[in-house]
Design an enzyme around this catalytic site. Structure first.
Site, mmCIF file in Angstrom:
data_model
loop_
_atom_site.group_PDB
_atom_site.id
_atom_site.type_symbol
_atom_site.label_atom_id
_atom_site.label_comp_id
_atom_site.label_asym_id
_atom_site.label_seq_id
_atom_site.Cartn_x
_atom_site.Cartn_y
_atom_site.Cartn_z
ATOM 1 N N LYS A 75 0.844 -1.200 0.000
ATOM 2 C CA LYS A 75 0.000 0.000 0.000
ATOM 3 C C LYS A 75 0.880 1.251 0.000
ATOM 4 O O LYS A 75 1.917 1.284 0.681
ATOM 5 C CB LYS A 75 -0.901 -0.029 1.240
ATOM 6 C CG LYS A 75 -1.978 1.047 1.252
ATOM 7 C CD LYS A 75 -2.874 0.880 2.481
ATOM 8 C CE LYS A 75 -3.989 1.902 2.495
ATOM 9 N NZ LYS A 75 -4.868 1.755 3.680
ATOM 10 N N SER A 150 -9.768 1.624 2.601
ATOM 11 C CA SER A 150 -8.927 2.390 1.716
ATOM 12 C C SER A 150 -7.858 1.558 0.991
ATOM 13 O O SER A 150 -7.279 2.032 0.019
ATOM 14 C CB SER A 150 -8.252 3.508 2.501
ATOM 15 O OG SER A 150 -7.335 2.977 3.432
ATOM 16 N N SER A 174 -9.953 -0.447 6.816
ATOM 17 C CA SER A 174 -9.329 -0.299 5.498
ATOM 18 C C SER A 174 -8.663 -1.543 4.921
ATOM 19 O O SER A 174 -8.334 -1.570 3.737
ATOM 20 C CB SER A 174 -8.310 0.839 5.527
ATOM 21 O OG SER A 174 -8.987 2.071 5.479
#
Lengths: 484, 97
Positions: A75, A150, A174
């Site tokens: 990420k 996310s 997330s």
């Protein structure tokens, strides 16, 4: 698609070369990335170079590492030395960290190959990956729908085979939200079990880096690599390193599962409710016991979560000044305050600005007691409710998300409606508890539904065991999205 | 509850404290959205929290110390590597006074 476990064993036996694995991963990337947009930065050259180095050492008989040759996506809020780390924000679009996050060091030590940096909601603030400065990621199961957020890029990459496993981060859901929406496995570890050193901060008292994978074994394997004490993160807990894959056995006899009614509130779609209950009954068939229960304070979890997260965000994101790093503008004719206000206006997207301003409000003099302090007290009630529940039950089961993945653009204009999507995931963050989302079925139109399991602190072993037993006795992880 | 928890004027003030410039339309939009969000936050007012202690952190760690050992610091050129404007090892900034 090969699992991480299979890759490591085939490389060790000499059956496969790391270069072949990495090349085939980039083949997939070239086939699906145009449609999905999983990555902000693709590291093809770097990954192939590393693959050749790993093959060289393998040819000398040196195959060390629990992730030897495994393609990993990371990420884009986790710092990678010399590789831009953007948080999917314009304000960090050109930011190149000068050091690696601890989790990156751990991946590299175990022979992993980083494929690229994945797309996310800007600064991890969102549930749909639509707030990214680099455009939205799409759901591999239905390109008109969001992958969740996310960590949407990480989840979509794993689901579509653009990586074997991935790292995400989870502040209020997330990791689990996109895991649920993309039908993969995602773990939000116990607070303090994975180092946050090098994770670009959003809300420090809530967030954890965690593993995302196509099955429970790979999830447990990746967690074993990244978990452990780090003196560079003062909230890191002094835990002995463990191999969590040893806990994976098909055994849920006598495991007591609590099903709290608060997780099935009015926003929960019927298909989700039914699918999750079916999963609970499946676990019962396999030998577990269940009962319904109530954690009354959870009704207030979402409000408390957003007050705390925004307050912490307003403080954490005060560092972006357009001077020391990140997006900048000309300032020959402006003064200090005007310059910073302008850079922050143009550098942050609307959702990030909203949260910073609201967080400034909830921390400001006269309002601190009314919002922030009260939210912290609600947090105490939530912790106590969980403690009480865990006196009766070993794990709690719930939907991960109240709905299946929604359409792109469907909710983006209405912030409060988007916040409501986090209703079932934020309690675990407020209480610091480990929580896993695993695939548990599909709607009639083929959209994934996730089962969330929550355990007492540091009982990831129990989550993995229950999840593994469920996975081995159902076929959901074997399903692959059509985009492949 | 009154229909306005926060006025446009207050939004302007808070935004300036947060160091974020806002356009006219955005001030209107944010004021409307903030009132919706804050009114949802007021849900926690239903609870009696008088006697409850706040939880700042979920991990029971306190006074985490380490040995005060000298280690290699980040070299200057790396420390300011990402600064967009710099000169002679310093970061350039706009006028403060």
């Amino acid at each position: 698609m090969l699992s991480a476990r299979e890759i490591v064993s085939r490389v060790k036996s000499g059956e496969l070369k790391v270069t072949e694995i990495v090349e085939s991963t980039f083949d997939r990337v070239s086939k699906t990335e145009d449609r999905l947009n999983c990555y902000v930065t693709i590291l093809q050259e770097e990954a192939l170079k590393r693959a050749r180095l790993l093959d060289e050492s393998a040819s000398k008989g040196k195959v060390h590492g629990r992730l030897f040759g495994v393609p990993v996506a990371v990420k884009d809020n986790i710092c990678t030395k010399g590789v831009r780390t953007t948080c999917s924000s314009r304000i960090l679009a050109n930011f190149k960290p000068v050091y690696n996050a601890t989790v990156i060091e751990r991946l590299e030590r175990e022979g992993a190959v980083i494929i690229g940096k994945t797309n996310m909601d800007e600064f991890a603030m969102g549930v749909s990956t639509e707030t990214s400065y680099f455009g939205p990621t799409r759901n591999p199961w239905d390109l008109t729908r969001v992958p969740g957020g996310s960590s949407g890029g990480s989840a979509a990459a794993v689901a579509a085979g653009e990586a074997t496993v991935a790292l995400g981060s989870d502040t209020g859901g997330s990791i689990r939200c996109p895991a649920s929406f993309c039908s993969i496995v995602g773990l939000k570890p116990t607070y303090g079990s994975v180092s946050r050193y090098g994770l670009i901060a959003y809300a420090n008292s809530l967030e954890q880096i965690g593993p995302m994978a196509r099955d429970v074994y790979d999830c447990a394997l990746l967690f074993s690599v990244i978990a452990g004490h780090d003196p560079r993160d003062s909230t890191s807990v002094n835990l002995k390193p463990k191999d969590y894959t040893v806990f994976l056995r098909e055994e849920v006899k006598g495991v007591k599962i609590g099903v709290p009614k608060e997780f099935f509130g009015e926003g929960t779609q019927k298909v989700v409710e039914e699918t999750v209950w079916k999963a609970v009954h499946k676990l019962e068939d396999l030998g577990a016991e269940y009962d319904t229960c109530s954690l009354p304070s959870l009704e207030y979890a979402l409000a408390a979560y957003y007050i705390i997260a925004m307050s912490e965000a307003s403080s954490n994101l005060a560092r972006y000044d357009g001077l020391r790093y990140g997006y900048s503008e000309e300032f020959t004719d402006t003064d200090w305050f005007t310059y910073i206000a302008k850079v922050r206006r143009n550098g942050f997207g609307p959702e990030v600005r909203r949260r910073i301003i609201l967080g400034t409000f909830t921390l400001s003099s006269g309002y601190y007691n009314r919002y922030y302090l009260k939210a912290l007290k609600v947090r105490t009630l939530i912790r106590m409710d969980f403690e009480k529940a865990f006196k009766r039950f070993d794990v709690l089961a719930a939907p991960t998300m109240p709905t299946p993945p929604f359409k792109l653009g469907e909710k983006i204009e209405n912030p409060l409606e988007l916040y409501m999507c986090d209703i079932d995931t934020v309690p675990a963050n407020l209480a610091g508890l480990p929580s896993i989302s695993i695939p548990c079925g599909f709607t009639t139109s083929g959209l994934p539904v996730g089962l969330q399991l929550i355990a007492p602190p540091f009982r990831e072993d129990l989550l993995f065991r229950v999840a593994y037993t469920f996975e081995k006795n159902t076929g959901y992880v074997k399903e692959e999205p059509e985009v492949i | 509850m009154s229909d306005k928890i926060i006025s446009k004027k207050e939004v302007e003030h808070i935004a300036s404290l947060a160091g974020i410039a806002l356009s006219e339309e955005e001030k209107e939009l944010f004021t409307k959205q903030f009132n919706e969000i804050l009114s949802y936050f007021h849900k926690i007012d239903e609870l009696d929290l008088e006697e409850v202690e706040p939880t700042y952190h979920v991990v029971e760690l306190s006074n985490v110390f380490r040995e005060d050992e000298v280690t290699e610091p980040l070299p200057l050129e790396l420390a300011i590597l990402n600064a967009p404007k710099k000169k002679d090892g310093y970061i350039k900034a706009p006028k403060i006074i």
